[in-house]
Design a protein around this motif. Structure first.
Motif, PDB file in Angstrom:
ATOM      1  N   GLY A  75       0.863  -1.215  -0.156  1.00 24.71           N
ATOM      2  CA  GLY A  75      -0.193  -0.065  -0.005  1.00 24.71           C
ATOM      3  C   GLY A  75       0.833   1.149   0.020  1.00 24.71           C
ATOM      4  O   GLY A  75       0.244   2.577   0.302  1.00 24.71           O
ATOM      5  N   LYS A  76       2.159   1.261  -0.189  1.00 23.23           N
ATOM      6  CA  LYS A  76       2.920   2.327  -0.381  1.00 23.23           C
ATOM      7  C   LYS A  76       2.408   3.366  -1.478  1.00 23.23           C
ATOM      8  O   LYS A  76       2.196   4.719  -1.291  1.00 23.23           O
ATOM      9  CB  LYS A  76       4.365   2.075  -0.950  1.00 23.23           C
ATOM     10  N   THR A  77       2.239   2.806  -2.745  1.00 21.42           N
ATOM     11  CA  THR A  77       1.790   3.893  -3.781  1.00 21.42           C
ATOM     12  C   THR A  77       0.229   4.408  -3.499  1.00 21.42           C
ATOM     13  O   THR A  77       0.247   5.556  -3.965  1.00 21.42           O
ATOM     14  CB  THR A  77       1.835   2.993  -5.004  1.00 21.42           C
ATOM     15  N   HIS A  78      -0.506   3.454  -2.949  1.00 26.95           N
ATOM     16  CA  HIS A  78      -1.729   3.970  -2.665  1.00 26.95           C
ATOM     17  C   HIS A  78      -1.738   4.981  -1.663  1.00 26.95           C
ATOM     18  O   HIS A  78      -2.482   5.949  -1.568  1.00 26.95           O
ATOM     19  CB  HIS A  78      -2.445   2.741  -2.288  1.00 26.95           C
ATOM     20  N   THR A  79      -0.993   4.840  -0.622  1.00 27.30           N
ATOM     21  CA  THR A  79      -0.764   5.913   0.724  1.00 27.30           C
ATOM     22  C   THR A  79      -0.228   7.364  -0.123  1.00 27.30           C
ATOM     23  O   THR A  79      -0.785   8.251   0.312  1.00 27.30           O
ATOM     24  CB  THR A  79      -0.169   5.585   1.514  1.00 27.30           C
ATOM     25  N   MET A  80       0.855   7.189  -0.968  1.00 20.96           N
ATOM     26  CA  MET A  80       1.504   8.345  -1.283  1.00 20.96           C
ATOM     27  C   MET A  80       0.782   9.122  -2.570  1.00 20.96           C
ATOM     28  O   MET A  80       0.490  10.097  -2.787  1.00 20.96           O
ATOM     29  CB  MET A  80       2.979   8.331  -1.782  1.00 20.96           C
ATOM     30  N   GLY A  81       0.541   8.060  -3.435  1.00 24.27           N
ATOM     31  CA  GLY A  81      -0.544   8.678  -4.767  1.00 24.27           C
ATOM     32  C   GLY A  81      -1.624   8.786  -4.663  1.00 24.27           C
ATOM     33  O   GLY A  81      -2.178   9.478  -5.439  1.00 24.27           O
ATOM     34  N   SER A  96      -5.871  12.727  -6.342  1.00 28.35           N
ATOM     35  CA  SER A  96      -6.451  13.914  -5.603  1.00 28.35           C
ATOM     36  C   SER A  96      -6.549  13.350  -4.066  1.00 28.35           C
ATOM     37  O   SER A  96      -6.674  14.056  -3.207  1.00 28.35           O
ATOM     38  CB  SER A  96      -7.691  14.404  -5.938  1.00 28.35           C
ATOM     39  N   LYS A  97      -6.378  11.850  -4.095  1.00 26.58           N
ATOM     40  CA  LYS A  97      -6.635  11.259  -2.681  1.00 26.58           C
ATOM     41  C   LYS A  97      -5.214  10.787  -2.005  1.00 26.58           C
ATOM     42  O   LYS A  97      -5.376  10.321  -0.754  1.00 26.58           O
ATOM     43  CB  LYS A  97      -7.681  10.283  -2.525  1.00 26.58           C
ATOM     44  N   GLY A  98      -4.238  11.285  -2.440  1.00 22.67           N
ATOM     45  CA  GLY A  98      -3.047  10.697  -1.987  1.00 22.67           C
ATOM     46  C   GLY A  98      -2.332  11.860  -1.065  1.00 22.67           C
ATOM     47  O   GLY A  98      -2.783  13.034  -1.393  1.00 22.67           O
ATOM     48  N   ILE A  99      -1.463  11.366  -0.677  1.00 23.61           N
ATOM     49  CA  ILE A  99      -0.691  12.361   0.405  1.00 23.61           C
ATOM     50  C   ILE A  99       0.121  13.519  -0.426  1.00 23.61           C
ATOM     51  O   ILE A  99       0.227  14.521   0.027  1.00 23.61           O
ATOM     52  CB  ILE A  99       0.481  11.829   0.999  1.00 23.61           C
ATOM     53  N   TYR A 100       0.467  13.150  -1.637  1.00 24.24           N
ATOM     54  CA  TYR A 100       1.128  14.242  -2.436  1.00 24.24           C
ATOM     55  C   TYR A 100       0.055  15.381  -2.767  1.00 24.24           C
ATOM     56  O   TYR A 100       0.470  16.517  -2.347  1.00 24.24           O
ATOM     57  CB  TYR A 100       1.222  13.616  -3.824  1.00 24.24           C
ATOM     58  N   ALA A 110      -0.796  16.986   0.448  1.00 24.45           N
ATOM     59  CA  ALA A 110       0.257  18.117   0.927  1.00 24.45           C
ATOM     60  C   ALA A 110       0.248  19.459   0.137  1.00 24.45           C
ATOM     61  O   ALA A 110       0.464  20.538   0.678  1.00 24.45           O
ATOM     62  CB  ALA A 110       1.702  17.436   0.956  1.00 24.45           C
ATOM     63  N   ALA A 111       0.008  19.215  -1.360  1.00 23.26           N
ATOM     64  CA  ALA A 111      -0.148  20.379  -2.175  1.00 23.26           C
ATOM     65  C   ALA A 111      -1.151  21.242  -1.754  1.00 23.26           C
ATOM     66  O   ALA A 111      -1.189  22.495  -1.595  1.00 23.26           O
ATOM     67  CB  ALA A 111      -0.321  20.082  -3.452  1.00 23.26           C
ATOM     68  N   ARG A 112      -2.105  20.875  -1.399  1.00 19.33           N
ATOM     69  CA  ARG A 112      -3.391  21.640  -0.925  1.00 19.33           C
ATOM     70  C   ARG A 112      -3.057  22.593   0.476  1.00 19.33           C
ATOM     71  O   ARG A 112      -3.074  23.787   0.368  1.00 19.33           O
ATOM     72  CB  ARG A 112      -4.742  20.836  -0.497  1.00 19.33           C
ATOM     73  N   ASP A 113      -2.457  21.928   1.277  1.00 18.44           N
ATOM     74  CA  ASP A 113      -1.707  22.683   2.510  1.00 18.44           C
ATOM     75  C   ASP A 113      -0.721  23.638   2.190  1.00 18.44           C
ATOM     76  O   ASP A 113      -0.655  24.760   2.760  1.00 18.44           O
ATOM     77  CB  ASP A 113      -1.372  21.785   3.364  1.00 18.44           C
ATOM     78  N   VAL A 114       0.016  23.498   1.164  1.00 21.37           N
ATOM     79  CA  VAL A 114       1.319  24.395   0.630  1.00 21.37           C
ATOM     80  C   VAL A 114       0.383  25.535   0.216  1.00 21.37           C
ATOM     81  O   VAL A 114       0.892  26.608   0.565  1.00 21.37           O
ATOM     82  CB  VAL A 114       1.869  23.672  -0.188  1.00 21.37           C
ATOM     83  N   SER A 155      10.185  16.764   0.470  1.00 17.38           N
ATOM     84  CA  SER A 155      10.351  15.580  -0.464  1.00 17.38           C
ATOM     85  C   SER A 155       9.573  14.583   0.185  1.00 17.38           C
ATOM     86  O   SER A 155       9.450  14.050   1.357  1.00 17.38           O
ATOM     87  CB  SER A 155      11.910  15.203  -0.343  1.00 17.38           C
ATOM     88  N   LEU A 156       8.705  14.083  -0.908  1.00 19.06           N
ATOM     89  CA  LEU A 156       7.774  12.841  -0.601  1.00 19.06           C
ATOM     90  C   LEU A 156       8.360  11.839  -1.381  1.00 19.06           C
ATOM     91  O   LEU A 156       8.319  11.645  -2.702  1.00 19.06           O
ATOM     92  CB  LEU A 156       6.317  13.079  -0.789  1.00 19.06           C
ATOM     93  N   ILE A 157       8.729  10.527  -0.641  1.00 16.69           N
ATOM     94  CA  ILE A 157       9.385   9.490  -1.452  1.00 16.69           C
ATOM     95  C   ILE A 157       8.396   8.293  -0.982  1.00 16.69           C
ATOM     96  O   ILE A 157       8.142   7.702  -0.281  1.00 16.69           O
ATOM     97  CB  ILE A 157      10.464   9.173  -0.983  1.00 16.69           C
ATOM     98  N   ASP A 158       8.216   7.464  -2.503  1.00 16.99           N
ATOM     99  CA  ASP A 158       7.647   6.022  -2.462  1.00 16.99           C
ATOM    100  C   ASP A 158       8.888   5.433  -2.640  1.00 16.99           C
ATOM    101  O   ASP A 158       9.139   5.359  -3.709  1.00 16.99           O
ATOM    102  CB  ASP A 158       6.524   6.202  -3.511  1.00 16.99           C
ATOM    103  N   LEU A 159       9.078   4.588  -1.909  1.00 12.83           N
ATOM    104  CA  LEU A 159      10.072   3.627  -1.850  1.00 12.83           C
ATOM    105  C   LEU A 159       9.922   2.314  -2.347  1.00 12.83           C
ATOM    106  O   LEU A 159       8.869   1.971  -2.796  1.00 12.83           O
ATOM    107  CB  LEU A 159      10.622   3.232  -0.413  1.00 12.83           C
ATOM    108  N   ALA A 160      10.934   1.847  -3.038  1.00 10.28           N
ATOM    109  CA  ALA A 160      10.673   0.512  -3.754  1.00 10.28           C
ATOM    110  C   ALA A 160      10.386  -0.417  -2.851  1.00 10.28           C
ATOM    111  O   ALA A 160      10.775  -0.270  -1.578  1.00 10.28           O
ATOM    112  CB  ALA A 160      11.746   0.273  -4.583  1.00 10.28           C
TER     113      ALA A 160
END
Length: 699
Positions: free
Chosen positions: A317-323, A335-339, A342-346, A455-460
């Motif tokens: 669920g990494k990509t689901h959480t971030m993307g 539109s429902k990911g952490i990316y 975070a952009a909305r709050d920025v 920096s928001l990182i989706d690790l392998a």
């Protein structure tokens, strides 16, 4: 029962199991068990056994302390008057138990009447009574009964054990029958791991659940580590896998690891982990973002560096959480990911008066695959990571796009995810095999200088080698680079808590490009460890939680886990007499601090692969330079050929210039070929080292 006169070293008569009676010496007395240990010498050997006291006293009655019997007078009349004669049994000699012939009969004991006192007739012999015909058989019967009783008591401990085993067997059968009836009536009774599922249910019934909610306070941490559990997916439900993860509280995670004993008894090994936050399968991306990445947004508006990692097994669920969420057709709702959150709050904070006229927002999106950096916003162009004169890491050629609203950010995310490198593993058909780094950058409007970076990182995926079916060089290098970057990431996070410690950021490309996120007092990091709940992923889940636990226990804000003392002395840049490059030096630090996780063979493989990557870049750069120079020399050669078309061209000049061009070509190609030979030799060395690595079974 009293021990009577028994003591160590005393000689007693014993009876063997075959009926023989012989003497033996007492070597031990056990008052609690009411038995003695005896030894005897037979056929050149010393033998021994344990005998109950009843058996000893039955053969040695003289050793038992009993009150003397009181004689009962028997009145018998004679022709000369009344005579008091004591019962014959009172005057019997001690019965010798060794042989039946030793028991005296009544015939061998004649009775004689005592003389009368105060005068009287002389004593008259009293005739002995006629012998009864049954005493001898009666004695034999009594002795046989005593032997049987003694033998049964000698077997009493064994009989008790047998009875205990029989009782346990009946209880197990009754319990198994009860479980079978319960399984037949349970809707989940057809589950192949029903026993484990029932044990997990019983365990959960004993604990109180208080999961995290939006009403819980948000804590401030420099290093925040949390865990997110996803629900069982369609494939796991089709295989009828059971959920082995329990998250009862906001900071507690329990793994029910199924185990089987040697006797095939099933049991659970419940392992507890404690983190800053634990999110169960009902938590949404918005809730996860609220406690993890949202507090970091304010950091970049305070001129800080913030980093948020998603770490875990492929398919957890990494990509689901971030993307963002995935639809049935594989499309992702960014539109429902952490990316996007975070952009909305920025942009919400950017609209404040103190920031609106001073700052602009830019975004970059790149991936790191097998130690190489590719720009996801510029046709996946390969980039170079270099250090400038101020030792600042620069990603040469990385494209930054200025964004004005959230929609611009979502457009960039969708474009980058579409070209991101993915592969197929046993865990996921579309596995992300690269580290994806999405950066939200704040810059000054006037001079474009850096103000803050998120920096928001989706690790392998961190799965082990047996999750990939291929074992070619590309796969090996890919896996080795992933493992190395994860270890380097852990060491760099450790450096945040050890002020003044060396940061081994050169050990991997990932930590190299994120160097500024690990340096400075205003740097904050958040790690989201995503785990799979299925029983088949239990081992990978434990690896993920142990990694996250090691990161957190070294960070601030955890008074229950003090910082371990570590050797922070500088590591020598020399190895076997040779000067190491900065990257090799950091790699040596990495292997030294992780000796339990990195074996000597694996450390050698990492070093060889690092050298292989350096040589590869040198060969490619040399080849590019040679092509460019060849283009220039080709133009010169064309000009020389044009000169030869003239009637009176200068032959000597033509010859000298052509000779210079050819000499330069030979020099370029010789250097290129030499580096290429070194590169080929390093490839063979990598092949050799990879064979020394112990691979997991079924690879």
């Amino acid at each position: 029962m009293s021990l009577g006169g028994l003591k160590v070293g005393q000689s007693v008569d014993i009876q063997r199991t075959d009926g023989r009676v012989h003497s033996a010496v007492i070597s031990g007395v056990n008052d609690s068990n009411q038995c003695v240990t005896v030894e005897w010498f037979e056929k050149g050997e010393t033998k021994g056994k344990e005998i109950d006291l009843d058996a000893i006293f039955s053969l040695n009655p003289e050793l038992q302390m009993r009150p003397p019997p009181q004689a009962r007078p028997v009145s018998k009349k004679s022709s000369r008057g009344d005579i008091n004669i004591t019962q014959l049994e009172d005057n019997k000699p001690s019965k010798h138990p060794r042989h039946e012939s030793r028991i005296p009969s009544a015939r061998s004991r004649p009775s004689v009447a005592r003389p009368m006192q105060n005068g009287g007739d002389p004593p008259v012999p009293v005739p002995a009574p006629a012998p009864a015909p049954a005493p001898a058989p009666a004695v034999k019967a009594i002795k046989k009964e005593e032997q049987q009783v003694g033998g049964s008591r000698r077997r009493s401990n064994c009989v008790k054990e047998i009875e205990k085993l029989e009782k346990n067997r009946k209880e197990r059968r009754a319990r198994a029958k009860e479980l079978l009836n319960q399984k037949q009536t349970d809707p989940d009774g057809d589950c192949p791991n029903y026993d484990f599922m029932r044990m997990i249910r019983d365990y959960r019934d004993t604990i109180e659940f208080r999961p995290i909610s939006n009403d819980d306070p948000i804590e401030d941490h420099q290093i925040c580590v949390c865990v997110r559990k996803r629900p069982l997916n369609g494939k796991e439900n089709a295989r009828k896998e059971i959920d082995v993860i329990t998250i009862p509280h906001r900071d507690n995670t329990i793994v029910h690891e199924p185990k089987t004993k040697v006797d095939l008894t099933k049991y659970l090994e419940n392992q507890n982990f404690r983190f800053d936050y634990s999110f169960d399968e009902n938590s949404t991306n918005a809730m996860v973002y609220r406690y993890t990445a949202q507090p970091l947004v304010e950091t970049i508006f305070d001129r800080g560096m913030a980093t948020c990692f998603a770490y875990g097994q492929t398919g957890s669920g990494k990509t689901h959480t971030m993307g963002g969420d995935f639809s049935a057709k594989g499309q992702q709702d960014c539109s429902k990911g952490i990316y996007a959150l975070a952009a909305r709050d920025v942009f919400r904070l950017l609209n404040k008066p103190e920031f609106k006229k001073e700052l602009i927002v830019c975004c970059s999106f790149f991936e790191i695959y097998s130690g190489k950096v590719f720009d996801l916003l510029n046709k996946k162009q390969k980039l170079r990571v270099l250090e400038d004169g101020k030792q600042q890491v620069q990603v040469v050629g990385l494209q930054e796009c200025q964004v004005h609203n959230v929609d611009d950010v979502l457009s960039l995310i969708q474009h980058g995810n579409a070209v991101r490198t993915s592969g197929t593993t046993s865990a996921n058909q579309h596995s992300s095999r690269s580290h994806a780094v999405f950066q939200i950058i704040l810059r000054k409007k006037t001079n474009k200088r850096l103000y803050g970076k998120f920096s928001l990182i989706d690790l392998a995926g961190n799965e082990r080698g047996r999750d990939t079916q291929s074992s070619n060089r590309q796969t090996r290098m890919e896996g080795a680079e992933i493992n190395k970057s994860l270890l380097a990431l852990k060491e760099c996070i450790r450096s945040l808590s050890n002020k003044g410690a060396h940061v081994p950021f050169r050990a991997s490309k990932l930590t190299q490009v994120l160097r500024d996120s690990f340096i400075g007092d205003n740097a904050k990091t958040c790690m989201i460890a995503t785990i799979s709940p299925g029983m088949g992923s239990c081992e990978h889940t434990l690896n993920t939680l142990r990694y996250a636990d090691r990161v957190k226990e070294l960070g601030p804000g955890d008074p229950m886990a003090p910082l371990p003392e570590r050797d922070l002395s500088p590591v020598s840049n020399h190895h076997n007499g040779a000067l190491l490059s900065p990257g090799s030096s950091d790699l040596a630090i990495l292997c030294t601090h992780n000796e339990e996780e990195v074996s000597a063979d694996m450390a050698t493989l990492h070093e060889v692969m690092s050298q292989l990557q350096e040589l590869e870049e040198q060969v490619i750069d040399e080849h590019k330079n040679s092509v460019e120079e060849n283009k220039q020399m080709l133009e010169e050669e064309l000009q020389l050929l044009e000169i030869t078309d003239e009637v009176d061209y200068d032959v000597e000049e033509y010859t000298s210039r052509l000779d210079e061009i050819l000499a330069r070509k030979i020099e370029i190609f010789t250097d290129l070929r030499s580096k290429l030979a070194n590169f080929a030799e390093q490839l063979q060395e990598e092949e050799k080292c990879s064979k020394n690595i112990k691979r997991p079974p079924n690879v």
